[in-house]
Design a protein around this motif. Structure first.
Motif, short mmCIF file in Angstrom:
data_model
loop_
_atom_site.label_atom_id
_atom_site.label_comp_id
_atom_site.label_asym_id
_atom_site.label_seq_id
_atom_site.Cartn_x
_atom_site.Cartn_y
_atom_site.Cartn_z
N SER A 217 39.34 40.93 29.53
CA SER A 217 38.12 41.48 30.12
C SER A 217 37.22 42.08 29.04
O SER A 217 36.00 41.97 29.11
CB SER A 217 38.46 42.54 31.17
N GLU B 245 24.27 42.25 38.22
CA GLU B 245 24.77 43.44 38.88
C GLU B 245 25.25 43.12 40.28
O GLU B 245 24.67 42.32 41.00
CB GLU B 245 23.67 44.51 38.97
N GLN C 154 31.94 51.06 38.46
CA GLN C 154 31.49 49.70 38.18
C GLN C 154 30.08 49.69 37.62
O GLN C 154 29.72 48.85 36.81
CB GLN C 154 31.56 48.86 39.46
N THR C 155 29.27 50.64 38.08
CA THR C 155 27.89 50.72 37.61
C THR C 155 27.81 51.34 36.21
O THR C 155 27.14 50.83 35.32
CB THR C 155 27.04 51.55 38.59
N THR D 183 31.81 39.12 46.51
CA THR D 183 30.68 39.88 45.96
C THR D 183 29.40 39.08 46.20
O THR D 183 28.51 39.06 45.36
CB THR D 183 30.86 40.16 44.46
N GLU E 255 44.00 41.69 41.88
CA GLU E 255 42.56 41.88 41.81
C GLU E 255 41.90 40.58 41.51
O GLU E 255 41.29 40.38 40.48
CB GLU E 255 42.15 42.87 40.76
N ASP F 276 34.52 40.46 38.64
CA ASP F 276 33.66 41.63 38.53
C ASP F 276 32.19 41.29 38.77
O ASP F 276 31.40 42.18 39.04
CB ASP F 276 33.82 42.26 37.14
N SER G 9 37.65 51.92 29.22
CA SER G 9 38.69 51.09 29.86
C SER G 9 39.97 51.12 29.04
O SER G 9 41.08 50.99 29.59
CB SER G 9 38.19 49.66 30.03
N LYS H 2 34.57 54.27 43.00
CA LYS H 2 34.83 52.96 42.42
C LYS H 2 33.52 52.23 42.11
O LYS H 2 33.36 51.62 41.05
CB LYS H 2 35.69 52.13 43.37
N CYS H 3 32.57 52.31 43.04
CA CYS H 3 31.27 51.68 42.82
C CYS H 3 30.52 52.37 41.67
O CYS H 3 29.84 51.72 40.88
CB CYS H 3 30.44 51.74 44.10
#
Length: 475
Positions: free
Chosen positions: A179, A194, A91-92, A465, A387, A391, A98, A87-88
């Motif tokens: 999004s 980030e 995200q990176t 975050t 969610e 982000d 998508s 998942k990380c």
């Protein structure tokens, strides 16, 4: 183990349904014509190798594929990788669009009877001979793309169908479009910040010191010296008469007795913490959106933080306006992304949500909840969450309860969550205790409560975050 042996072992565990999903997710990398010759997972892996997407020292694309088709067992046992790690990674740097992931997820959510309805709705767009009985939704998506009635920027036909068949599917498409628009705007304005890696985030969670930070630790703590610190917006919904009048499905929705006690506690607490508090009462869904947009457009220069407290009925991923209309929590938090609110970039954005995240009662107690259900002497704040965490970095979202469950409100004493939150902020902020430690104590206190029938309990849930420790000094 040999690289190809690992791939072979994974291929042996891939059934025809998983293979169809994997191939669909690869469509942006492997054309449909070439996919016609792929009959099994071994064949797919071979083509991925030829394309340079699968190498012995780089399995990131394969991991992303397995993550999206929910084969977490293969990630863990064959590739020694956790779901969180992938998942990380996504995200990176996501390698699968998508848009493609959206369509695949929609195909997973459609029941058989809904699939028949979708075929019927599309029969005027696609010849009946192309809509065979054994066609899956993935097959239909491919046929729609062939005919130019579906694409990354062309979702109107699909939205019309979903609007009739299942509005939850429509909501997912609209969330994707929102999004996507945000990403496009962010590239034109402020660079997206980030999110720190998992190790850094976990180290932030384990705040150890109860003392205020020394000079050498200042770069690890958010600046919190301005006066006022920032705005604290409190939206407090009590009167749901309009929802009962205009929405037949909300005939049993209750006014939120006790919510004014929570609003007053929040107002007093954040005043003591040097915030400029603004209290807005009984807002419709449209007004809530406009309220957040107004605060997004304010200049936050010279301020160190923004706090928003939302007190209402709700359901998973949403809160209700007093008109019974839903507002997605993610939409509200997105107004304060760095790209949308540059004057808050790098500063903490804190949301406290008092509302249920579903209608399920956790084992333990029965109290008034903020939902359309009625407990013995407590009430529930039904709330749906999809969610909620944004982000981008520097967000903290304190939820009254975990996903799918109700939260409790006493008509004379307020809610368990907000009352515990305010008490602990007043006690621990003067001692320099970081907010995550305070929320851990709130979790502990609320989780120990039970209603008079010993049937319902409540477990709050912070999501964040944050990149640094967040402390609210009183000086």
């Amino acid at each position: 183990m040999d690289f190809h042996t690992v791939l072979y072992n994974i291929a042996e565990e891939i059934d025809s349904q998983d293979l169809a999903g994997l191939k669909f997710l690869c469509l942006d990398h492997i054309p449909l014509k070439k996919q016609e010759f792929i009959k099994d997972a071994v064949g797919l892996f071979k083509v991925l190798e030829e394309k340079g997407l699968l190498e012995e020292n780089d399995l990131s694309f394969l991991k992303e594929l397995l993550y999206h088709v929910n084969r977490i067992d293969l990630l863990q046992h064959a590739l020694d990788t956790s779901k969180l790690e992938v998942k990380c990674q996504i995200q990176t740097k996501a390698q699968i669009s998508s848009y493609r992931v959206l369509l695949f997820n929609l195909s997973e959510d459609v029941a058989k009877f809904e699939l028949k309805s979708i075929k019927f709705m599309l029969s005027h767009k696609i010849p009946k001979c192309k809509l065979e009985d054994n066609m899956t939704l993935i097959d239909i998506f491919i046929e729609m793309e062939k005919r130019g009635i579906l694409g990354e920027g062309n979702l109107d036909d699909l939205k019309k169908v979903c609007d009739v068949i299942d509005k939850n599917l429509l909501k997912k498409i609209e969330d994707y479009e929102s999004s996507r628009d945000l990403v496009e705007r962010s590239t034109e304005r402020v660079p997206v910040m980030e999110i720190q890696n998992v190790e850094e985030m976990m180290s932030d969670l384990q705040a150890t010191s109860g003392d205020f930070p020394g000079e050498k630790d200042q770069d690890k703590v958010y600046k919190m010296t301005s006066k006022p610190r920032g705005y604290c917006l409190i939206i407090n919904n009590f009167d749901f008469q309009r929802a009962r009048k205009e929405k037949p499905e909300h005939q049993n929705i209750r006014d939120r007795k006790g919510t004014d006690i929570d609003a007053e506690a929040l107002k007093n607490t954040f005043k003591e913490l040097h915030f400029e508090t603004i209290h807005l009462q009984d807002r419709t869904a449209k007004q809530i959106r406009e309220d957040l947009q107004n605060f997004r457009d304010k200049t936050h220069k010279g301020q160190d933080c923004f706090v928003c407290c939302l007190l209402s009925h709700g359901d998973r991923g949403t809160i209700y306006g007093i008109d019974g209309e839903e507002v997605a929590i993610r939409d509200l938090t997105s107004y304060f992304f760095s790209s949308n609110c540059p004057s808050l970039a790098g500063k903490p954005k804190v949301f406290f949500i008092q509302a249920c995240q579903g209608k399920t009662i956790q084992s333990g107690i029965t109290v008034d909840t903020d939902s359309q259900q009625q407990g013995a002497s407590l009430e529930i704040d039904t709330f749906l969450q999809s969610e909620c965490i944004a982000d981008e970095a520097d967000f903290l979202i304190g939820m009254a309860t975990v996903e799918n469950y109700i939260s409790y409100r006493h008509p004379k004493e307020g809610t368990w969550y907000i009352q515990s939150l305010c008490k602990n902020l007043k006690e621990k902020c003067p001692r320099g205790v970081p907010i995550l430690d305070i929320l851990t104590e709130v979790n502990s206190e609320v989780s120990q409560k039970m209603d008079q029938n010993n049937k319902g309990k409540q477990m709050p849930q912070p999501k964040y975050t944050l990149r640094k420790k967040l402390v609210f000094p009183i000086n």
